[in-house]
Design a protein around this motif. Structure first.
Motif, PDB file in Angstrom:
ATOM      1  N   ILE A 296      30.097  29.324  32.151  1.00  0.00           N
ATOM      2  CA  ILE A 296      30.933  28.215  32.613  1.00  0.00           C
ATOM      3  C   ILE A 296      31.966  27.912  31.534  1.00  0.00           C
ATOM      4  O   ILE A 296      31.592  27.632  30.390  1.00  0.00           O
ATOM      5  CB  ILE A 296      30.079  26.971  32.903  1.00  0.00           C
ATOM      6  N   PRO A 297      33.270  27.972  31.858  1.00  0.00           N
ATOM      7  CA  PRO A 297      34.322  27.779  30.842  1.00  0.00           C
ATOM      8  C   PRO A 297      34.522  26.300  30.506  1.00  0.00           C
ATOM      9  O   PRO A 297      35.539  25.701  30.826  1.00  0.00           O
ATOM     10  CB  PRO A 297      35.556  28.371  31.532  1.00  0.00           C
ATOM     11  N   LEU A 298      33.517  25.721  29.850  1.00  0.00           N
ATOM     12  CA  LEU A 298      33.528  24.289  29.567  1.00  0.00           C
ATOM     13  C   LEU A 298      32.889  24.015  28.223  1.00  0.00           C
ATOM     14  O   LEU A 298      32.148  24.845  27.681  1.00  0.00           O
ATOM     15  CB  LEU A 298      32.706  23.538  30.634  1.00  0.00           C
ATOM     16  N   ASP A 299      33.176  22.825  27.709  1.00  0.00           N
ATOM     17  CA  ASP A 299      32.397  22.286  26.604  1.00  0.00           C
ATOM     18  C   ASP A 299      30.921  22.340  27.016  1.00  0.00           C
ATOM     19  O   ASP A 299      30.561  22.074  28.170  1.00  0.00           O
ATOM     20  CB  ASP A 299      32.842  20.837  26.348  1.00  0.00           C
ATOM     21  N   LEU A 300      30.052  22.680  26.065  1.00  0.00           N
ATOM     22  CA  LEU A 300      28.624  22.849  26.368  1.00  0.00           C
ATOM     23  C   LEU A 300      28.035  21.596  26.999  1.00  0.00           C
ATOM     24  O   LEU A 300      27.191  21.674  27.901  1.00  0.00           O
ATOM     25  CB  LEU A 300      27.868  23.205  25.086  1.00  0.00           C
TER      26      LEU A 300
ATOM     27  N   LEU B 194      30.799  17.942  40.112  1.00  0.00           N
ATOM     28  CA  LEU B 194      31.953  18.814  39.865  1.00  0.00           C
ATOM     29  C   LEU B 194      33.204  17.988  39.605  1.00  0.00           C
ATOM     30  O   LEU B 194      33.990  18.281  38.694  1.00  0.00           O
ATOM     31  CB  LEU B 194      32.182  19.738  41.059  1.00  0.00           C
ATOM     32  N   ARG B 195      33.395  16.934  40.388  1.00  0.00           N
ATOM     33  CA  ARG B 195      34.584  16.088  40.229  1.00  0.00           C
ATOM     34  C   ARG B 195      34.527  15.293  38.932  1.00  0.00           C
ATOM     35  O   ARG B 195      35.532  15.180  38.222  1.00  0.00           O
ATOM     36  CB  ARG B 195      34.713  15.148  41.434  1.00  0.00           C
ATOM     37  N   VAL B 196      33.358  14.734  38.614  1.00  0.00           N
ATOM     38  CA  VAL B 196      33.227  13.968  37.368  1.00  0.00           C
ATOM     39  C   VAL B 196      33.486  14.865  36.163  1.00  0.00           C
ATOM     40  O   VAL B 196      34.224  14.503  35.236  1.00  0.00           O
ATOM     41  CB  VAL B 196      31.830  13.325  37.258  1.00  0.00           C
ATOM     42  N   VAL B 197      32.881  16.044  36.155  1.00  0.00           N
ATOM     43  CA  VAL B 197      33.047  16.972  35.034  1.00  0.00           C
ATOM     44  C   VAL B 197      34.506  17.420  34.919  1.00  0.00           C
ATOM     45  O   VAL B 197      35.047  17.550  33.812  1.00  0.00           O
ATOM     46  CB  VAL B 197      32.101  18.176  35.186  1.00  0.00           C
ATOM     47  N   ALA B 198      35.163  17.652  36.057  1.00  0.00           N
ATOM     48  CA  ALA B 198      36.583  18.025  36.027  1.00  0.00           C
ATOM     49  C   ALA B 198      37.413  16.917  35.379  1.00  0.00           C
ATOM     50  O   ALA B 198      38.347  17.192  34.611  1.00  0.00           O
ATOM     51  CB  ALA B 198      37.079  18.312  37.442  1.00  0.00           C
TER      52      ALA B 198
ATOM     53  N   LEU C 150      29.464  19.396  28.961  1.00  0.00           N
ATOM     54  CA  LEU C 150      29.863  19.268  30.359  1.00  0.00           C
ATOM     55  C   LEU C 150      29.177  20.321  31.229  1.00  0.00           C
ATOM     56  O   LEU C 150      28.834  20.054  32.382  1.00  0.00           O
ATOM     57  CB  LEU C 150      31.380  19.382  30.476  1.00  0.00           C
ATOM     58  N   ALA C 151      28.989  21.519  30.669  1.00  0.00           N
ATOM     59  CA  ALA C 151      28.259  22.548  31.399  1.00  0.00           C
ATOM     60  C   ALA C 151      26.820  22.098  31.660  1.00  0.00           C
ATOM     61  O   ALA C 151      26.258  22.341  32.741  1.00  0.00           O
ATOM     62  CB  ALA C 151      28.265  23.857  30.610  1.00  0.00           C
ATOM     63  N   LYS C 152      26.253  21.420  30.686  1.00  0.00           N
ATOM     64  CA  LYS C 152      24.886  20.895  30.847  1.00  0.00           C
ATOM     65  C   LYS C 152      24.839  19.865  31.976  1.00  0.00           C
ATOM     66  O   LYS C 152      23.914  19.856  32.790  1.00  0.00           O
ATOM     67  CB  LYS C 152      24.428  20.265  29.524  1.00  0.00           C
ATOM     68  N   ALA C 153      25.857  18.996  32.040  1.00  0.00           N
ATOM     69  CA  ALA C 153      25.920  18.004  33.120  1.00  0.00           C
ATOM     70  C   ALA C 153      25.991  18.696  34.481  1.00  0.00           C
ATOM     71  O   ALA C 153      25.361  18.250  35.446  1.00  0.00           O
ATOM     72  CB  ALA C 153      27.116  17.085  32.912  1.00  0.00           C
ATOM     73  N   LEU C 154      26.752  19.785  34.565  1.00  0.00           N
ATOM     74  CA  LEU C 154      26.854  20.523  35.827  1.00  0.00           C
ATOM     75  C   LEU C 154      25.498  21.077  36.267  1.00  0.00           C
ATOM     76  O   LEU C 154      25.142  21.023  37.447  1.00  0.00           O
ATOM     77  CB  LEU C 154      27.847  21.673  35.680  1.00  0.00           C
ATOM     78  N   VAL C 155      24.756  21.622  35.322  1.00  0.00           N
ATOM     79  CA  VAL C 155      23.443  22.181  35.648  1.00  0.00           C
ATOM     80  C   VAL C 155      22.529  21.089  36.204  1.00  0.00           C
ATOM     81  O   VAL C 155      21.864  21.267  37.231  1.00  0.00           O
ATOM     82  CB  VAL C 155      22.810  22.840  34.405  1.00  0.00           C
ATOM     83  N   PHE C 156      22.518  19.933  35.541  1.00  0.00           N
ATOM     84  CA  PHE C 156      21.655  18.850  36.005  1.00  0.00           C
ATOM     85  C   PHE C 156      22.151  18.288  37.334  1.00  0.00           C
ATOM     86  O   PHE C 156      21.354  17.893  38.189  1.00  0.00           O
ATOM     87  CB  PHE C 156      21.560  17.749  34.952  1.00  0.00           C
ATOM     88  N   GLY C 157      23.466  18.225  37.530  1.00  0.00           N
ATOM     89  CA  GLY C 157      23.991  17.780  38.810  1.00  0.00           C
ATOM     90  C   GLY C 157      23.550  18.687  39.945  1.00  0.00           C
ATOM     91  O   GLY C 157      23.262  18.227  41.061  1.00  0.00           O
ATOM     92  N   SER C 158      23.456  19.985  39.657  1.00  0.00           N
ATOM     93  CA  SER C 158      23.022  20.946  40.668  1.00  0.00           C
ATOM     94  C   SER C 158      21.555  20.744  41.030  1.00  0.00           C
ATOM     95  O   SER C 158      21.205  20.651  42.210  1.00  0.00           O
ATOM     96  CB  SER C 158      23.248  22.367  40.149  1.00  0.00           C
ATOM     97  N   ILE C 159      20.690  20.663  40.031  1.00  0.00           N
ATOM     98  CA  ILE C 159      19.248  20.589  40.326  1.00  0.00           C
ATOM     99  C   ILE C 159      18.841  19.232  40.878  1.00  0.00           C
ATOM    100  O   ILE C 159      17.814  19.120  41.556  1.00  0.00           O
ATOM    101  CB  ILE C 159      18.400  20.943  39.085  1.00  0.00           C
ATOM    102  N   LEU C 160      19.653  18.178  40.612  1.00  0.00           N
ATOM    103  CA  LEU C 160      19.312  16.846  41.118  1.00  0.00           C
ATOM    104  C   LEU C 160      19.989  16.542  42.455  1.00  0.00           C
ATOM    105  O   LEU C 160      19.846  15.440  42.983  1.00  0.00           O
ATOM    106  CB  LEU C 160      19.687  15.784  40.089  1.00  0.00           C
TER     107      LEU C 160
ATOM    108  N   LEU D  28      35.496  25.388  38.784  1.00  0.00           N
ATOM    109  CA  LEU D  28      34.097  25.133  38.445  1.00  0.00           C
ATOM    110  C   LEU D  28      33.176  25.465  39.616  1.00  0.00           C
ATOM    111  O   LEU D  28      32.073  25.968  39.414  1.00  0.00           O
ATOM    112  CB  LEU D  28      33.920  23.673  38.035  1.00  0.00           C
ATOM    113  N   ARG D  29      33.638  25.193  40.824  1.00  0.00           N
ATOM    114  CA  ARG D  29      32.811  25.506  41.987  1.00  0.00           C
ATOM    115  C   ARG D  29      32.566  27.016  42.076  1.00  0.00           C
ATOM    116  O   ARG D  29      31.455  27.454  42.394  1.00  0.00           O
ATOM    117  CB  ARG D  29      33.483  24.989  43.256  1.00  0.00           C
ATOM    118  N   ARG D  30      33.597  27.810  41.786  1.00  0.00           N
ATOM    119  CA  ARG D  30      33.424  29.271  41.788  1.00  0.00           C
ATOM    120  C   ARG D  30      32.438  29.703  40.707  1.00  0.00           C
ATOM    121  O   ARG D  30      31.587  30.579  40.945  1.00  0.00           O
ATOM    122  CB  ARG D  30      34.772  29.963  41.577  1.00  0.00           C
TER     123      ARG D  30
END
Length: 311
Positions: free
Chosen positions: A1-5, A24-28, A7-17, A98-100
């Motif tokens: 994921i081409p992000l600060d680590l 995706l929008r918040v992280v963007a 923010l990438a962590k937030a994306l992972v947790f957003g997915s599993i929760l 990010l969605r891709r």
């Protein structure tokens, strides 16, 4: 994921929760190089007023949730004063990218869960905390004041200017118990005037998470940018490691001892075990992206605790 680590962590947790789409929008928005709202001196008051109008709920207590609502309104066709059209366009492009990335990693396998308004806000704030931790500050409330009336006394609510915030430096701190922590060495910080929480005097938890700090123009104050008030269980589950003081019934959050809450020791023990199970489950998921963990008992338990904050 081409992000600060973080923010990438937030994306992972957003997915599993189960709140991936809005995460995706918040992280963007968090990844933008420019603020969503205008910061020109002559537009700051108007920008803050518009941002306050975008707060989704009195219980939201998060600058990021206000920005998310403003972004969604702009994407829906509204024109909000002081909102940067360039920032909105860049955030929309970032969401697509990010969605891709999330799809390529296999983290978008399940549909988002159905939550009511306040529950979804709690989960989103937990996701924000998971990304920002350990950038936390302690909230110190003023001494309770009372006002005399004919029938006795009534308590007086504090004013926002009476609250004090102290940044927690987990990385640079020596390990200490909550009793040994010297509060005189804590560094005071302030909520930025452009924050939706600048005039807030009541906090749902004695902690706040923030994106960054910056020094004021005069150089005598350090301000927290983009503040979020997480739930207690979000901090226990996604914040720094929890240390249980069985004798005094205190849960210390982090190695510095600066953050502590009174609670039954069994809560800390159970939270610690749940964190270990969650870490193991995440390792399995990242090793095998096709593994469906949405309905796993560990995930449903974590989600329930965050949705209700333990109640």
């Amino acid at each position: 994921i081409p992000l600060d680590l973080r923010l990438a962590k937030a994306l992972v947790f957003g997915s599993i929760l189960g709140v991936l789409e809005r995460t995706l929008r918040v992280v963007a928005l968090m990844a933008l190089d420019r603020p969503l709202f205008a910061t020109a001196p002559d537009a700051r008051d108007t920008a803050r007023a518009v941002r306050l109008q975008c707060v989704p709920s009195a219980r939201a207590q998060s600058d990021w949730l206000a920005d998310l609502r403003a972004f969604e309104r702009c994407v829906g066709g509204e024109r909000l004063e002081c909102v940067s059209a360039v920032a909105v366009r860049e955030a929309k492009d970032s969401v697509k990218t990010l969605r891709r990335c999330v799809r390529d990693l296999g983290l978008d396998g399940s549909a988002d869960v159905s939550l009511d308004g306040d529950e979804e806000l709690r989960v989103l704030k937990a996701v924000v905390l998971a990304g920002l931790s350990p950038q936390l500050a302690r909230v110190r409330m003023p001494r309770q004041k009372y006002h005399e009336v004919a029938s006795g006394t009534i308590s007086v609510d504090p004013e926002a200017r009476e609250l004090a915030f102290y940044a927690v430096d987990e990385a640079g701190s020596e390990p200490a118990t909550w009793q040994a922590h010297d509060v005189r060495g804590d560094r005071r910080v302030f909520v930025h005037p452009q924050s939706t929480l600048f005039a807030e005097a009541s906090y749902a938890a004695p902690f706040v998470a923030y994106l960054a700090q910056w020094a004021g123009a005069a150089g005598n104050k350090t301000f927290m940018r983009d503040v979020t008030v997480p739930g207690i269980y979000a901090v226990l589950l996604f914040g720094p490691a929890v240390v249980v003081d069985h004798e005094h019934k205190v849960l210390a959050i982090g190695r510095s001892g600066a953050l502590a809450v009174r609670a039954w020791p069994r809560i800390g023990v159970l939270v610690g075990q749940l964190r270990r199970l969650l870490d193991e489950l995440l390792r399995r998921k990242l090793a095998d992206p096709q593994l469906d963990i949405r309905d796993h008992p560990v995930i449903t338990t974590v989600l329930q605790l965050i949705r209700t904050d333990g109640y």
